[in-house]
Design a protein around this motif. Structure first.
Motif, mmCIF file in Angstrom:
data_model
loop_
_atom_site.group_PDB
_atom_site.id
_atom_site.type_symbol
_atom_site.label_atom_id
_atom_site.label_comp_id
_atom_site.label_asym_id
_atom_site.label_seq_id
_atom_site.Cartn_x
_atom_site.Cartn_y
_atom_site.Cartn_z
ATOM 1 N N THR A 1 18.054 67.012 33.177
ATOM 2 C CA THR A 1 19.018 66.256 33.988
ATOM 3 C C THR A 1 18.816 64.745 33.836
ATOM 4 O OG1 THR A 1 17.496 66.533 35.834
ATOM 5 C CG2 THR A 1 19.374 68.036 35.744
ATOM 6 N N GLY A 2 18.028 64.357 32.816
ATOM 7 C CA GLY A 2 17.780 62.924 32.608
ATOM 8 C C GLY A 2 18.740 62.317 31.598
ATOM 9 N N ASP A 3 18.756 60.984 31.554
ATOM 10 C CA ASP A 3 19.623 60.259 30.618
ATOM 11 C C ASP A 3 18.787 59.845 29.399
ATOM 12 O OD1 ASP A 3 21.140 58.489 29.216
ATOM 13 O OD2 ASP A 3 21.421 57.044 30.859
ATOM 14 N N PRO A 4 19.051 60.429 28.225
ATOM 15 C CA PRO A 4 18.231 60.146 27.043
ATOM 16 C C PRO A 4 18.442 58.741 26.480
ATOM 17 C CG PRO A 4 20.017 61.647 26.477
ATOM 18 C CD PRO A 4 20.098 61.433 27.961
ATOM 19 N N LYS A 5 19.464 58.030 27.017
ATOM 20 C CA LYS A 5 19.724 56.680 26.464
ATOM 21 C C LYS A 5 19.212 55.581 27.393
ATOM 22 C CE LYS A 5 23.540 57.678 23.446
ATOM 23 N NZ LYS A 5 24.699 58.474 23.818
ATOM 24 N N ARG A 6 18.664 55.986 28.528
ATOM 25 C CA ARG A 6 18.305 54.991 29.548
ATOM 26 C C ARG A 6 17.205 54.032 29.067
ATOM 27 N NH1 ARG A 6 16.566 55.243 35.178
ATOM 28 N NH2 ARG A 6 15.902 53.091 35.589
ATOM 29 N N TYR A 7 16.177 54.551 28.398
ATOM 30 C CA TYR A 7 15.060 53.700 27.947
ATOM 31 C C TYR A 7 15.118 53.549 26.419
ATOM 32 C CZ TYR A 7 13.063 54.176 32.594
ATOM 33 O OH TYR A 7 12.858 54.132 33.954
ATOM 34 N N PRO A 8 15.118 52.312 25.921
ATOM 35 C CA PRO A 8 15.261 52.102 24.461
ATOM 36 C C PRO A 8 13.934 52.249 23.712
ATOM 37 C CG PRO A 8 15.223 49.999 25.601
ATOM 38 C CD PRO A 8 15.036 51.047 26.658
ATOM 39 N N PHE A 9 13.293 53.428 23.842
ATOM 40 C CA PHE A 9 12.019 53.639 23.146
ATOM 41 C C PHE A 9 12.258 53.731 21.635
ATOM 42 C CE2 PHE A 9 10.933 56.228 27.156
ATOM 43 C CZ PHE A 9 10.401 55.116 27.789
ATOM 44 N N LYS A 10 11.189 53.452 20.888
ATOM 45 C CA LYS A 10 11.291 53.561 19.416
ATOM 46 C C LYS A 10 10.076 54.300 18.871
ATOM 47 C CE LYS A 10 14.293 49.896 17.839
ATOM 48 N NZ LYS A 10 14.919 49.709 19.140
ATOM 49 N N ALA A 11 10.335 55.202 17.911
ATOM 50 C CA ALA A 11 9.213 55.881 17.251
ATOM 51 C C ALA A 11 8.710 54.983 16.136
ATOM 52 C CB ALA A 11 9.673 57.211 16.680
ATOM 53 N N GLY A 12 7.471 55.209 15.683
ATOM 54 C CA GLY A 12 6.866 54.322 14.687
ATOM 55 C C GLY A 12 7.400 54.534 13.284
ATOM 56 N N LEU A 13 7.563 53.415 12.569
ATOM 57 C CA LEU A 13 7.857 53.480 11.136
ATOM 58 C C LEU A 13 6.573 53.074 10.423
ATOM 59 C CD1 LEU A 13 11.371 51.842 10.825
ATOM 60 C CD2 LEU A 13 10.761 54.244 10.493
ATOM 61 N N VAL A 14 6.173 53.847 9.436
ATOM 62 C CA VAL A 14 4.905 53.547 8.765
ATOM 63 C C VAL A 14 5.230 52.936 7.406
ATOM 64 C CG1 VAL A 14 2.705 54.495 7.994
ATOM 65 C CG2 VAL A 14 3.877 55.504 9.966
ATOM 66 N N LYS A 15 4.776 51.714 7.208
ATOM 67 C CA LYS A 15 5.206 50.912 6.043
ATOM 68 C C LYS A 15 4.967 51.583 4.696
ATOM 69 C CE LYS A 15 5.320 46.149 7.521
ATOM 70 N NZ LYS A 15 4.310 45.260 8.042
ATOM 71 N N ASN A 16 3.744 52.073 4.461
ATOM 72 C CA ASN A 16 3.444 52.520 3.090
ATOM 73 C C ASN A 16 4.042 53.890 2.743
ATOM 74 O OD1 ASN A 16 1.870 54.047 4.672
ATOM 75 N ND2 ASN A 16 -0.029 53.773 3.518
#
Ligand code: KG4
Ligand code: ZN
Length: 342
Positions: A189-204
């Motif tokens: 019942t939560g809003d998946p867009k409410r918090y602008p979290f980001k998953a990690g991008l690994v450079k190499n």
């Protein structure tokens, strides 16, 4: 060939009887989760002690449910890697003792390879190359599968496993262990867009994963900037649903997008996904939305997502019929470092 599979790598005590790597006669799982939930994670010493109490009754129950006796078993398969040392030793030494008493062979299998096998178990034929994705409590990685049991590592988490991230975020939200199902429930019942979290991008390597930064973003959202896990929560109960939904959406979408691009790069149209996080309906929903028509996603059948003995017995059949060198009483428990299937 009738195989008894034994699984004790972490906090599930499990045994199963499987014929010829495919036909499951019984799949007995005795979860210790209720016990460990008081610690909000697995307490290794207690996991070992619980296996001591639970393992033989679980094996007996599995034989009864399969309606066979110990005389009918041709081979014992046990997961000897990776996992917690005490729990691994319990399963391994039990398998060795039973094999000795019953005068039958036993083989050791890799728990992570077995998670992938669970997703392949119902397939009649598999077209290669295929992509394998393991999303469990302890590991997150992708492999190119060039032929049956022939893997090349494509990417892995450089910090937390996806399931571990769910468990830790659940602890921050005061939810019990294991956290994945609790977060999924709270997020409905939560809003998946409410918090602008980001998953990690690994450079190499764009196919590596990183969830520790995401975890910190969630911590700061719940407890405030520069807080730590002991700080009090500063958000309302209602907001927790949005945190759970936003975290879940970002973490699972990261897995799905990286898996789909890896499949394109290695030219695979079949993706086999294994491990406890395949229990998530949300993961399946996101795969369904983002997967192109020419690609098929395969999951483990019911009850074979989380740790179980059927995937061990199933894979053990193939190991036992092709790799006679692995049938040795000298085999030992290997707690870690086994992302690749050595
Ligand atoms: O594969 P598994 O049974 O154990 C390991 O080999 O580690 O995976 C257990 C993990 C736990 O971290 C649990 O929180 C996660 O799978 N899990 C989920 C869900 N159900 C179980 N994660 C997200 N959503 C779920 N519905
Ligand atoms: Zn597992």
């Amino acid at each position: 060939m009738i195989v008894l599979g034994i699984e004790t790598t972490c906090d599930e005590t499990a045994a199963s009887i499987v014929i010829d790597g495919k036909h499951i006669l019984s799949n007995t799982i005795c979860s210790q989760a209720d016990y460990h939930s008081q610690f909000r994670g697995v307490f290794p010493e207690y996991a070992s002690r619980n296996h001591v109490d639970l393992l033989l009754p679980t094996i007996e129950k599995s034989l009864t449910e399969a309606n066979i006796s110990s005389n009918d078993i041709d081979l014992i398969a046990v997961a000897n890697r990776p996992g917690l040392m005490g729990p691994l030793l319990m399963g391994l030494n039990c398998a060795k003792a039973l094999a000795f008493c019953w005068d039958i062979p036993f083989v050791c299998v890799n728990h992570l390879e077995a998670h992938l096998y669970a997703a392949m178990m119902e397939q009649k034929t598999i077209s290669f190359p295929a992509l394998g994705v393991v999303v469990s409590g302890g590991h997150t990685f992708m492999v190119e599968i060039n032929s049956f049991r022939n893997y090349r590592l494509i990417g892995a988490s450089i910090d937390d496993a996806i399931g571990e991230a769910f468990d830790k975020v659940a602890a921050m939200l005061n939810l019990p262990y294991p956290g994945g199902p609790e977060i999924e429930k709270l997020a409905t019942t939560g809003d998946p867009k409410r918090y602008p979290f980001k998953a990690g991008l690994v450079k190499n390597n764009r196919f590596n994963f990183s969830f520790s930064g995401l975890k910190t973003q969630v911590l700061y959202a719940i407890k405030g900037a520069n807080s730590n896990k002991h700080s009090p929560s500063i958000i309302h109960e209602e907001d927790k649903k949005d945190v759970a939904a936003s975290f879940q959406q970002v973490a699972l979408t990261d897995i799905v997008k990286k898996a789909l691009s890896a499949a394109v790069v290695i030219n695979a149209t079949d993706i086999f996904v294994g491990g406890g996080v395949t229990n998530s309906s949300k993961l399946k929903e996101i795969f369904t939305i983002l997967t192109p028509n020419n690609t098929k996603i395969h999951y483990p059948p019911k009850n074979l997502s989380i740790d179980n003995g059927a995937m061990i017995a199933g894979l053990g059949y193939h190991v036992g019929t092709s790799d006679l060198a692995s049938m040795s009483f000298k085999e030992n428990a290997v707690p870690s470092g086994a992302v690749l299937f050595d």
